[in-house]
Design an enzyme around this catalytic site. Structure first.
Site, PDB file in Angstrom:
ATOM      1  N   ILE A 250       0.783  -1.273  -0.084  1.00 14.80           N
ATOM      2  CA  ILE A 250       0.097   0.083  -0.237  1.00 14.80           C
ATOM      3  C   ILE A 250       0.687   1.363   0.428  1.00 14.80           C
ATOM      4  CG2 ILE A 250      -2.136  -0.782   1.087  1.00 14.80           C
ATOM      5  CD1 ILE A 250      -1.131   0.376   3.784  1.00 14.80           C
TER       6      ILE A 250
ATOM      7  N   GLN B 114       5.452   2.615  -0.464  1.00 12.75           N
ATOM      8  CA  GLN B 114       6.660   2.209  -0.213  1.00 12.75           C
ATOM      9  C   GLN B 114       6.992   3.825  -0.164  1.00 12.75           C
ATOM     10  OE1 GLN B 114       8.420  -0.416  -3.468  1.00 12.75           O
ATOM     11  NE2 GLN B 114      10.664   0.583  -2.880  1.00 12.75           N
ATOM     12  N   GLY B 115       8.159   4.286   0.439  1.00 13.31           N
ATOM     13  CA  GLY B 115       8.734   5.210   1.127  1.00 13.31           C
ATOM     14  C   GLY B 115      10.548   5.460   1.263  1.00 13.31           C
ATOM     15  N   ALA B 116      10.918   5.856   0.869  1.00  9.15           N
ATOM     16  CA  ALA B 116      12.907   5.682   1.339  1.00  9.15           C
ATOM     17  C   ALA B 116      13.596   4.140   1.911  1.00  9.15           C
ATOM     18  CB  ALA B 116      13.581   7.537   1.361  1.00  9.15           C
ATOM     19  N   GLU B 117      13.034   4.351   2.991  1.00 10.70           N
ATOM     20  CA  GLU B 117      13.195   3.863   3.876  1.00 10.70           C
ATOM     21  C   GLU B 117      12.081   2.021   4.104  1.00 10.70           C
ATOM     22  OE1 GLU B 117      15.676   4.278   6.142  1.00 10.70           O
ATOM     23  OE2 GLU B 117      15.978   6.221   5.300  1.00 10.70           O
ATOM     24  N   ALA B 118      11.045   2.069   3.217  1.00 11.81           N
ATOM     25  CA  ALA B 118      10.012   0.712   4.030  1.00 11.81           C
ATOM     26  C   ALA B 118       9.170   0.316   3.031  1.00 11.81           C
ATOM     27  CB  ALA B 118       9.781   0.719   5.325  1.00 11.81           C
TER      28      ALA B 118
ATOM     29  N   ASP C  10       8.803  13.032  11.501  1.00 12.28           N
ATOM     30  CA  ASP C  10       7.639  13.339   9.786  1.00 12.28           C
ATOM     31  C   ASP C  10       6.175  13.722   9.891  1.00 12.28           C
ATOM     32  OD1 ASP C  10       7.736  13.195   7.123  1.00 12.28           O
ATOM     33  OD2 ASP C  10       7.075  10.993   6.531  1.00 12.28           O
TER      34      ASP C  10
END
Length: 222
Positions: free
Chosen positions: A8, A10-14, A133
């Protein structure tokens, strides 16, 4: 255990998945899986990733114990760098504000929203947890009782420094001003409730003024 479900986010870390079935929980759960950074040495990457997973889970638990509403952590799988947590049923503050934006929030109980947000942030900072954040996308309102849930502690950390907490508030203020026009009074009310709920707020709010000034200077310079 490896997370399997619908991706659902996707970011830069996870990567964040929704698992429709998890134990006996009707709503399933959210699985947040940190992925490897290929530019780092594998051993260093595993160590740093494990540290971040543990820190996120601890910050969530610390906030939960303070009386904040945060997603319940079900399982922390350190070898797979995954946290399994409650799937919160509701809408984000961003969605709520956007749906009321056309009539300038006339149908929105702004005071209630401000109280919920300000009180939650006061509890979080009183525990020396800095979110890292804070945006209106990371604040949710539960469908069943309207409770304010703070989510996504992926960049969270523990700090006693007023500067760090002031930056936390500044990030949220910028999120309001850039995405939700005409919410200056709403954010001012959030800070009022923050001040009521946190005995050490005066120093942080003074620092917030300094952070704002630096932000304006950077904007002028470009």
């Amino acid at each position: 255990m490896r997370a399997q479900g619908k991706l659902i986010k996707q970011g830069a870390e996870a990567r964040v998945y929704h698992l429709p079935t998890f134990l006996t929980i009707q709503e399933g759960c959210i699985a947040k899986e940190r992925f490897a950074k290929t530019y780092r040495h594998p051993d260093l990457d595993r160590t740093l990733t494990a540290r971040r997973v543990i820190q996120e889970a601890r910050c969530l638990q610390k906030c939960k114990k303070s009386g904040m509403d945060t997603p319940t952590v079900y399982l922390v799988d350190i070898p797979e760098a995954t946290i399994y947590m409650e799937c919160v049923v509701g809408e984000t503050v961003k969605q709520r504000l956007l749906s009321n934006q056309s009539n300038y929030y006339a149908d929105l109980d702004q005071e209630s929203m401000a109280e919920k947000i300000g009180t939650s942030l006061a509890k979080m900072h009183a525990q020396d947890v800095v979110h890292g954040d804070l945006t209106t996308s990371n604040l949710m309102l539960r469908d069943n009782n309207g409770s304010l849930v703070v989510i996504d502690f992926g960049l969270s950390y523990v700090s006693v420094l007023p500067e760090d907490k002031a930056v936390d508030l500044y990030v949220l203020e910028r999120a309001f001003s850039s995405t939700h026009p005409k919410t200056e009074d709403l954010f001012a009310s959030i800070l009022e409730h923050y001040a009521k709920g946190y005995k050490k707020s005066r120093t942080i709010l003074t620092k917030l003024d300094e952070v704002r000034l630096r932000g304006r200077k950077r904007s002028m310079i470009g």
